[in-house]
Design a protein around this motif. Structure first.
Motif, PDB file in Angstrom:
ATOM      1  N   ILE A 662      33.176   7.515  61.142  1.00  0.00           N
ATOM      2  CA  ILE A 662      33.883   7.594  59.862  1.00  0.00           C
ATOM      3  C   ILE A 662      34.739   6.347  59.716  1.00  0.00           C
ATOM      4  O   ILE A 662      35.680   6.135  60.479  1.00  0.00           O
ATOM      5  N   LYS A 663      34.378   5.465  58.783  1.00  0.00           N
ATOM      6  CA  LYS A 663      35.112   4.216  58.556  1.00  0.00           C
ATOM      7  C   LYS A 663      36.221   4.444  57.530  1.00  0.00           C
ATOM      8  O   LYS A 663      36.010   5.134  56.529  1.00  0.00           O
ATOM      9  N   PRO A 664      37.361   3.829  57.697  1.00  0.00           N
ATOM     10  CA  PRO A 664      38.451   4.014  56.724  1.00  0.00           C
ATOM     11  C   PRO A 664      38.184   3.217  55.463  1.00  0.00           C
ATOM     12  O   PRO A 664      37.623   2.141  55.484  1.00  0.00           O
ATOM     13  N   ARG A 665      38.561   3.827  54.382  1.00  0.00           N
ATOM     14  CA  ARG A 665      38.471   3.137  53.089  1.00  0.00           C
ATOM     15  C   ARG A 665      39.839   2.598  52.719  1.00  0.00           C
ATOM     16  O   ARG A 665      40.851   3.193  52.996  1.00  0.00           O
ATOM     17  N   GLY A 666      39.841   1.484  51.990  1.00  0.00           N
ATOM     18  CA  GLY A 666      41.134   0.953  51.541  1.00  0.00           C
ATOM     19  C   GLY A 666      41.015  -0.494  51.097  1.00  0.00           C
ATOM     20  O   GLY A 666      39.929  -1.087  51.043  1.00  0.00           O
ATOM     21  N   HIS A 667      42.132  -1.029  50.832  1.00  0.00           N
ATOM     22  CA  HIS A 667      42.182  -2.411  50.319  1.00  0.00           C
ATOM     23  C   HIS A 667      41.758  -3.391  51.396  1.00  0.00           C
ATOM     24  O   HIS A 667      41.201  -4.439  51.095  1.00  0.00           O
ATOM     25  N   GLY A 668      41.986  -3.054  52.661  1.00  0.00           N
ATOM     26  CA  GLY A 668      41.693  -3.980  53.742  1.00  0.00           C
ATOM     27  C   GLY A 668      40.277  -3.885  54.270  1.00  0.00           C
ATOM     28  O   GLY A 668      39.958  -4.501  55.270  1.00  0.00           O
ATOM     29  N   ALA A 669      39.401  -3.118  53.623  1.00  0.00           N
ATOM     30  CA  ALA A 669      38.020  -3.002  54.094  1.00  0.00           C
ATOM     31  C   ALA A 669      37.285  -4.283  53.843  1.00  0.00           C
ATOM     32  O   ALA A 669      37.462  -4.922  52.810  1.00  0.00           O
ATOM     33  N   LEU A 670      36.457  -4.697  54.808  1.00  0.00           N
ATOM     34  CA  LEU A 670      35.709  -5.931  54.682  1.00  0.00           C
ATOM     35  C   LEU A 670      34.564  -5.756  53.718  1.00  0.00           C
ATOM     36  O   LEU A 670      33.991  -4.674  53.565  1.00  0.00           O
ATOM     37  N   GLN A 671      34.227  -6.875  53.059  1.00  0.00           N
ATOM     38  CA  GLN A 671      33.062  -6.845  52.202  1.00  0.00           C
ATOM     39  C   GLN A 671      31.803  -6.766  53.071  1.00  0.00           C
ATOM     40  O   GLN A 671      31.736  -7.301  54.168  1.00  0.00           O
ATOM     41  N   GLY A 672      30.766  -6.107  52.549  1.00  0.00           N
ATOM     42  CA  GLY A 672      29.531  -5.912  53.297  1.00  0.00           C
ATOM     43  C   GLY A 672      29.565  -4.688  54.204  1.00  0.00           C
ATOM     44  O   GLY A 672      28.654  -4.481  54.977  1.00  0.00           O
ATOM     45  N   GLU A 673      30.653  -3.919  54.117  1.00  0.00           N
ATOM     46  CA  GLU A 673      30.735  -2.720  54.974  1.00  0.00           C
ATOM     47  C   GLU A 673      29.856  -1.622  54.398  1.00  0.00           C
ATOM     48  O   GLU A 673      29.765  -1.453  53.196  1.00  0.00           O
ATOM     49  N   HIS A 674      29.226  -0.833  55.340  1.00  0.00           N
ATOM     50  CA  HIS A 674      28.348   0.261  54.916  1.00  0.00           C
ATOM     51  C   HIS A 674      28.873   1.566  55.496  1.00  0.00           C
ATOM     52  O   HIS A 674      29.407   1.607  56.592  1.00  0.00           O
ATOM     53  N   SER A 703      30.211 -20.188  50.728  1.00  0.00           N
ATOM     54  CA  SER A 703      29.906 -18.867  50.159  1.00  0.00           C
ATOM     55  C   SER A 703      28.617 -18.284  50.729  1.00  0.00           C
ATOM     56  O   SER A 703      28.351 -17.102  50.589  1.00  0.00           O
ATOM     57  N   ARG A 704      27.752 -19.142  51.369  1.00  0.00           N
ATOM     58  CA  ARG A 704      26.500 -18.632  51.911  1.00  0.00           C
ATOM     59  C   ARG A 704      26.715 -17.887  53.237  1.00  0.00           C
ATOM     60  O   ARG A 704      25.961 -16.970  53.583  1.00  0.00           O
ATOM     61  N   ALA A 705      27.691 -18.273  54.008  1.00  0.00           N
ATOM     62  CA  ALA A 705      27.938 -17.600  55.302  1.00  0.00           C
ATOM     63  C   ALA A 705      28.245 -16.118  55.160  1.00  0.00           C
ATOM     64  O   ALA A 705      27.682 -15.297  55.882  1.00  0.00           O
ATOM     65  N   PRO A 706      29.158 -15.728  54.219  1.00  0.00           N
ATOM     66  CA  PRO A 706      29.366 -14.276  54.064  1.00  0.00           C
ATOM     67  C   PRO A 706      28.114 -13.528  53.656  1.00  0.00           C
ATOM     68  O   PRO A 706      27.906 -12.376  54.051  1.00  0.00           O
ATOM     69  N   ARG A 707      27.195 -14.201  52.871  1.00  0.00           N
ATOM     70  CA  ARG A 707      25.983 -13.507  52.447  1.00  0.00           C
ATOM     71  C   ARG A 707      25.064 -13.251  53.646  1.00  0.00           C
ATOM     72  O   ARG A 707      24.469 -12.194  53.777  1.00  0.00           O
ATOM     73  N   ARG A 708      24.949 -14.255  54.543  1.00  0.00           N
ATOM     74  CA  ARG A 708      24.111 -14.053  55.719  1.00  0.00           C
ATOM     75  C   ARG A 708      24.683 -12.954  56.617  1.00  0.00           C
ATOM     76  O   ARG A 708      23.962 -12.134  57.180  1.00  0.00           O
ATOM     77  N   THR A 709      26.016 -12.918  56.746  1.00  0.00           N
ATOM     78  CA  THR A 709      26.645 -11.854  57.544  1.00  0.00           C
ATOM     79  C   THR A 709      26.377 -10.480  56.950  1.00  0.00           C
ATOM     80  O   THR A 709      26.074  -9.510  57.663  1.00  0.00           O
ATOM     81  N   ALA A 710      26.485 -10.385  55.625  1.00  0.00           N
ATOM     82  CA  ALA A 710      26.215  -9.089  54.973  1.00  0.00           C
ATOM     83  C   ALA A 710      24.768  -8.654  55.153  1.00  0.00           C
ATOM     84  O   ALA A 710      24.446  -7.460  55.322  1.00  0.00           O
ATOM     85  N   ALA A 711      23.807  -9.562  55.151  1.00  0.00           N
ATOM     86  CA  ALA A 711      22.389  -9.215  55.318  1.00  0.00           C
ATOM     87  C   ALA A 711      22.140  -8.665  56.723  1.00  0.00           C
ATOM     88  O   ALA A 711      21.403  -7.687  56.911  1.00  0.00           O
ATOM     89  N   GLU A 713      24.336  -7.174  58.577  1.00  0.00           N
ATOM     90  CA  GLU A 713      24.939  -5.841  58.655  1.00  0.00           C
ATOM     91  C   GLU A 713      24.051  -4.796  57.996  1.00  0.00           C
ATOM     92  O   GLU A 713      23.964  -3.649  58.447  1.00  0.00           O
ATOM     93  N   ARG A 714      23.368  -5.211  56.894  1.00  0.00           N
ATOM     94  CA  ARG A 714      22.462  -4.267  56.235  1.00  0.00           C
ATOM     95  C   ARG A 714      21.293  -3.905  57.168  1.00  0.00           C
ATOM     96  O   ARG A 714      20.865  -2.736  57.241  1.00  0.00           O
ATOM     97  N   GLU A 715      20.736  -4.884  57.889  1.00  0.00           N
ATOM     98  CA  GLU A 715      19.641  -4.618  58.807  1.00  0.00           C
ATOM     99  C   GLU A 715      20.084  -3.669  59.928  1.00  0.00           C
ATOM    100  O   GLU A 715      19.378  -2.722  60.297  1.00  0.00           O
ATOM    101  N   LEU A 716      21.267  -3.941  60.477  1.00  0.00           N
ATOM    102  CA  LEU A 716      21.791  -3.045  61.517  1.00  0.00           C
ATOM    103  C   LEU A 716      22.021  -1.644  60.985  1.00  0.00           C
ATOM    104  O   LEU A 716      21.781  -0.643  61.678  1.00  0.00           O
ATOM    105  N   ALA A 717      22.521  -1.572  59.737  1.00  0.00           N
ATOM    106  CA  ALA A 717      22.776  -0.248  59.147  1.00  0.00           C
ATOM    107  C   ALA A 717      21.481   0.508  58.948  1.00  0.00           C
ATOM    108  O   ALA A 717      21.403   1.741  59.157  1.00  0.00           O
TER     109      ALA A 717
END
Length: 923
Positions: A662-674, A703-711, A713-717
């Motif tokens: 169970i991940k916490p929700r809030g203002h401090g949540a990172l982008q790309g979180e699932h 701006s491309r580095a955060p996109r690669r990190t999010a991808a 995370e999606r594969e792991l998810a």
């Protein structure tokens, strides 16, 4: 000798007081147990021994039957001994007993093998054996045995002038000893054959008459109308050798020989003791009971050698210096013993002083601690306290109804009714009968109309008659017992106006062909009443069936027409019924409907007691024993598999918890979180909280580095979601497997109850006063579950039987007043005698009875657990029976059509609609 827990039961020797009284007080009264010949000087000892003999824990040593009392086991052994001695050839008995006398062999099997090898090809004069003549077996009698000459082949008989069975004259008046070498077992088999070869013996035999040959009636029926050449050999003489001869396997085989030797010989428990023929048997067959000197010396030498051998083995185990070490160990043990005794003496004095001080302290303070009771305990030691009373536990048991029993307040008839019904339902498979309810059985026994006939009664009697055809019987035993009864009486007594002479005359021509008369199912078992008379004539006596004379008189004689009650007239309730006077001989089929239901139950119960010894019932019981063993093994395997499946489920739950954090929700949540969620169907849903897109654009490298990190995370998810889904599916599969295993365990319990009911019928439990509780549903051929999973019943009731005499004696030994306690907790209307029966018909009464049971007692805890275990079948069965009784109840009609006959109304009764779907074609 009957055995108890695999040990022989030794008879009680007279006490020294009785032996002394034999010399000084011969007129002293004693208690004598006639069945065993034991003598007791006190009634308590006599009663205790008799109670021990009446326990169902003895086993017949010959047949292996268990669950018998001592007298039943003893009678079984005597019966088997009589059968064995009647089959074993008399000509062999003396020779076999002389051969085994004084033999030293460790195992009886080795002795049997040695004797069998010696006598299997040796035959004696006047012995009946089989001879092979042109491919057929003929029964012959040995006339003469000779060790000289050569034998002619059995295909070339020597005809004689007469075909009588008288033996031909022997060549010499002085008999020549034969087969003497075979009686000496000390000579090896090969040497005995070399000295006295059985092949060299020539046997003059005479073929017996054709009527005495085995299977003559069957062969004559088969060859009816054709010429048969078998009769040409009847009465002829021929010379044969042992190669063409053979004995009946029922008369001489290793198993029969083993039983004969075991019954006739005995052996001491000492080392190297010889087998000796029992003195009475030795005197009868001329076997010497005095051990020869050479044999005695040989036995003593064997004993000494065996003892020395064992002593040497023991000394070898101890070692060469064992004697010295043993002496040192003994001296050390004596010193340690003296020191230990001194310490024990000091410790004892110290403990005694402490106990005295404690007792004085307890006496002064008056605070003695009571030892707490550990439950469950003896039921009668449990007393309801105020706490249990306030909790609502019932003090008085709901009274079961005696009048609601099938036979009212008649204990003996109720016992016969329940026994016969249970027998017919439990052994429905070997009897080829479909199951029926107890209500239908009760209604059929009360069926009093000659038309229409009750099919259930016909099928019950026909099944028992077919079964009793395989049980040995004595022809005309009933007639002989009635004649003996007549000789005992001083005057010619009458029963219903019929003398014994009139009764035996009427019995003479009824049911004589009962063991062969066909009672076909397709013909409605026509003629079963006459076959019933024939069955009773050959199986029953006045001793084993006391009501035989009254029942036969009612079935063979009818009252005069003037004495017949009219259809409209009915006896007034104030007049007591008088016994009818019977005068007219009548067919049993016209009189059975007038037989009282009490006599019908007595007849069926008597036939059931005889049928239990039939081969079909024994074979079915052995089959059930094998199935019970297989079910026990299967239950162990199913429980083991279930335990393994249940052990895997906790690990899967931990896996699901770890992979679904169970991940916490809030203002401090990172982008790309699932976040992962599991819906109601168990599917895993992935929710993406990032606003980034994978579409190409003109952003810079930062701006491309955060996109690669999010991808990534999606594969792991996605991989995590797939593994979680697999874990959920595996969890479901394990749940389904566990449910299947639990359902199989329930099925095994039901099958186990069915099979166990065919082997031994036990009550479901006992209450605190040793009253036995019976539930007869689901045993033998009956089933608790019908097609489609519906609940079935056969009795739909709970029966209560009073405590046995043995249990009542245990109750009387208690210090408290048990009768007063029973008055309080059972009530005067609920107290049952040792043979009394009562019943619970309503489910509410059974629930109150279960609430009355106290689980702190051992017996009532087991009883309550058993009732709870089967409650899913007991409760619905009682409800369904109540519903069936309500549906079948006759509702009075305002107007009844005059065209409706009484027979049509009777055919609508449930017991009249029963059909036997298991009937065998042709029977």
């Amino acid at each position: 000798m009957p055995t108890c827990r695999r040990k022989r039961v030794l008879l009680t020797e007279p006490s020294p007081v009785l032996l002394d009284a034999l010399k000084h007080d011969p007129a002293r009264e004693v208690f004598y147990l006639a069945e065993t010949g034991e003598i007791f000087d006190h009634y308590e000892a006599y009663a205790a021994r008799m109670s021990f003999y009446r326990l169902k824990q003895f086993q017949c040593e010959v047949t292996g039957k268990s669950g018998l009392d001592y007298f039943q086991a003893l009678e079984s052994e005597r019966q088997e001994a009589r059968t064995m001695h009647s089959r074993f050839p008399d000509q062999l008995k003396a020779a076999v007993l002389k051969a085994v006398q004084w033999q030293v062999m460790g195992r009886l099997d080795h002795l049997v093998e040695a004797v069998y090898d010696r006598f299997k090809d040796r035959y004696y004069p006047d012995e009946k054996v089989y001879v092979d003549i042109q491919g057929d077996k003929y029964l012959v009698r040995v006339i003469e045995v000779s060790a000289q000459g050569s034998a002619a082949p059995p295909q070339s008989p020597v005809p004689v002038a007469s075909t009588s069975t008288a033996s031909s004259p022997l060549s010499s008046d002085v008999p020549t000893p034969i087969h003497k070498v075979a009686e000496d077992l000390k000579i090896p088999v090969k040497d005995s054959i070399a000295i006295d070869d059985p092949v060299k013996y020539v046997y003059k035999v005479q073929v017996l008459e054709e009527e005495k040959q085995p299977g003559f009636a069957r062969t004559a029926e088969k060859n009816k109308g054709k010429e048969s050449g078998r009769g040409q050999w009847s009465g002829t003489f021929m010379d044969v050798k042992c190669a063409a001869m053979g004995r009946d396997r029922l008369a001489f085989s290793k198993s029969i020989l083993r039983r004969f030797i075991r019954d006739c010989v005995d052996r001491d428990a000492a080392v190297a003791s010889p087998w000796t023929v029992k003195p009475a048997i030795a005197a009868r067959y001329g076997v010497s009971s005095v051990m020869p000197d050479d044999i005695r010396k040989g036995v003593e030498t064997l004993k000494k050698g065996e003892i020395d051998k064992r002593k040497k083995v023991w000394e070898d185990k101890e070692g060469p210096a064992a004697k010295k070490r043993r002496q040192m160990a003994e001296e050390k043990a004596e010193r340690e013993k003296a020191v230990a005794e001194q310490r024990q003496r000091e410790e004892r004095e110290r403990v005694e002083q402490q106990l005295k001080a404690k007792e004085e302290n307890d006496r002064l303070t008056d605070k003695k601690k009571k030892k707490p009771i550990r439950y469950p305990t003896e039921d009668l030691d449990v007393v309801l306290g105020d706490k249990e009373r306030r909790a609502g536990m019932k003090v008085k048991r709901p009274a079961p109804s005696k009048l609601a029993m099938p036979c009212g307040d008649d204990p003996e008839t109720n016992a016969h009714f329940l026994m016969s019904y249970n027998f017919l339902v439990v052994y429905g498979q070997p009897l080829h009968m479909s199951t029926f309810t107890m209500d239908d059985y009760e209604a059929a026994l009360r069926h009093s109309a000659i038309e229409p006939r009750c099919q259930l009664l016909a099928e019950v009697h026909a099944a028992l008659i077919y079964n009793l055809r395989t049980v040995p019987f004595n022809r005309h035993s009933a007639v002989m017992s009635l004649v003996a009864l007549k000789e005992e009486e001083d005057m010619q007594s009458e029963v219903f106006g019929i003398t014994i002479d009139d009764l035996t005359t009427a019995m003479a021509d009824v049911g004589n062909n009962w063991e062969r008369a066909p009672l076909r199912h397709s013909e409605g078992r026509e003629g079963w009443e006459e076959s019933l008379i024939g069955c009773l004539k050959d199986h029953a006596t006045v001793e084993n069936f006391p009501r035989l004379r009254e029942i036969l008189t009612r079935l063979l004689f009818a009252p005069e027409e003037s004495q017949e009650p009219s259809g409209s007239a009915a006896p007034t309730p104030t007049t007591s019924p008088t016994p009818p006077r019977l005068t007219t001989p009548t067919a049993p089929s016209q009189l059975y409907h007038k037989l009282p239901h009490k006599d019908r139950i007595a007849v069926i119960a008597f036939m059931c007691n005889l049928a239990i010894s039939s081969k079909a019932i024994h074979a079915h019981m052995e089959f059930c024993e094998e199935q019970l063993t297989a079910l026990r093994k299967e239950k162990i395997e199913v429980n083991r598999t279930k335990k393994q499946q249940c052990a895997c489920q906790p690990s899967l739950r931990i896996l699901l918890t770890d992979r679904c954090p169970i991940k916490p929700r809030g203002h401090g949540a990172l982008q790309g979180e699932h976040k992962f969620e599991i819906n109601g169907d168990g599917d895993t849903i992935m929710r993406d909280s990032s606003d980034l897109s994978d579409a190409p654009g003109s952003e810079n490298e930062q701006s491309r580095a955060p996109r690669r990190t999010a991808a990534k995370e999606r594969e792991l998810a996605r991989a995590k979601a797939s593994s979680v889904k697999q874990a959920v599916a595996e969890h479901r599969r394990l749940d389904e497997e566990v449910n299947k295993l639990e359902r199989r365990l329930e099925g095994i319990e039901r099958e186990f109850r069915k099979l166990l009911g065919a082997v031994r019928v036990k009550p479901i439990g006992r209450d605190r006063f040793y009253n036995r509780v019976w539930w007869y549903d689901g045993m033998g051929a009956a089933s608790l579950i019908g097609s489609g999973g519906t609940v079935q019943y056969t009795t739909g009731r709970i029966f209560i039987q009073g405590a046995s005499e043995f249990d009542r004696e245990l109750l009387s030994r208690r210090d408290e007043n048990i009768e007063q306690r029973r008055l309080v907790e059972e009530g005067p209307e609920g107290m049952l005698g040792s043979n009394d029966w009562a019943v619970y018909n309503d489910i509410e009464e059974v629930q109150e009875f279960m609430a009355w049971l106290n689980p702190k007692g051992v017996r009532e805890l087991n009883l309550k657990n058993a009732l709870t275990k089967w409650w899913n079948h007991i409760g619905p069965g009682m409800r369904r029976r109540a519903a069936d009784l309500t549906a079948n109840a006759k509702i009075p009609e305002a107007r009844r059509s005059a065209r409706k006959s009484a027979g049509t109304e009777l055919m609508r009764e449930p017991y009249m609609q029963w059909t036997n779907r298991k009937a065998v074609n042709g029977q």
